[in-house]
Scaffold this motif. Structure first.
Motif, PDB file in Angstrom:
ATOM      1  N   ALA A   1       0.835  -1.211   0.000  1.00 34.08           N
ATOM      2  CA  ALA A   1       0.000   0.000   0.000  1.00 34.08           C
ATOM      3  C   ALA A   1       0.870   1.262   0.000  1.00 34.08           C
ATOM      4  N   THR A   2       1.924   1.255   0.777  1.00 29.28           N
ATOM      5  CA  THR A   2       2.826   2.407   0.820  1.00 29.28           C
ATOM      6  C   THR A   2       3.504   2.599  -0.530  1.00 29.28           C
ATOM      7  N   GLY A   3       3.895   1.521  -1.158  1.00 28.89           N
ATOM      8  CA  GLY A   3       4.503   1.600  -2.475  1.00 28.89           C
ATOM      9  C   GLY A   3       3.539   2.147  -3.510  1.00 28.89           C
ATOM     10  N   ALA A   4       2.267   1.751  -3.418  1.00 30.12           N
ATOM     11  CA  ALA A   4       1.260   2.263  -4.349  1.00 30.12           C
ATOM     12  C   ALA A   4       1.073   3.760  -4.173  1.00 30.12           C
ATOM     13  N   VAL A   5       1.035   4.214  -2.936  1.00 30.30           N
ATOM     14  CA  VAL A   5       0.890   5.651  -2.664  1.00 30.30           C
ATOM     15  C   VAL A   5       2.118   6.398  -3.174  1.00 30.30           C
ATOM     16  N   LEU A   6       3.297   5.858  -2.946  1.00 28.85           N
ATOM     17  CA  LEU A   6       4.517   6.500  -3.439  1.00 28.85           C
ATOM     18  C   LEU A   6       4.537   6.563  -4.965  1.00 28.85           C
ATOM     19  N   GLY A   7       4.023   5.535  -5.613  1.00 26.60           N
ATOM     20  CA  GLY A   7       3.947   5.542  -7.067  1.00 26.60           C
ATOM     21  C   GLY A   7       3.022   6.630  -7.590  1.00 26.60           C
ATOM     22  N   VAL A   8       1.879   6.828  -6.929  1.00 22.42           N
ATOM     23  CA  VAL A   8       0.945   7.882  -7.334  1.00 22.42           C
ATOM     24  C   VAL A   8       1.570   9.252  -7.110  1.00 22.42           C
ATOM     25  N   VAL A   9       2.223   9.429  -5.957  1.00 17.77           N
ATOM     26  CA  VAL A   9       2.866  10.715  -5.650  1.00 17.77           C
ATOM     27  C   VAL A   9       3.997  10.985  -6.644  1.00 17.77           C
TER      28      VAL A   9
END
Length: 85
Positions: free
Chosen positions: A24-32
């Motif tokens: 989940a953290t990786g997905a958020v970092l990818g969007v950012v």
């Protein structure tokens, strides 16, 4: 919208390979990351890429120095000489 989905997918895949970051953290970092990259200029992107490369190279060199391994060869060398008649 599709760019954010692709960024989230790539971030999730990278997070699985990175210690200390979950999906989940990786997905958020990818969007950012996709949002930030869209707003940066080309010279800024190149500078960030070059800085990341140099930081990685420095970290790898420091890791090699700490582990005591060296890529240099020893100073001993053998030479042969031939006699002429």
């Amino acid at each position: 919208m599709i760019g954010k989905l692709i960024g989230a997918f790539v971030g999730d895949k990278l997070a699985k390979q990175t210690r200390g970051v979950d999906g989940a953290t990786g997905a958020v970092l990818g969007v950012v990351a996709t949002t930030v990259l869209r707003r940066l200029s080309l010279p800024a992107m190149l500078a960030i890429g070059a800085g990341g490369y140099l930081a990685k190279k420095f970290a790898d060199d420091a890791k090699k120095a700490d582990s005591g391994t060296s890529t240099k060869t020893s100073g001993a060398s053998t030479t042969t000489t031939a006699k002429t008649i």
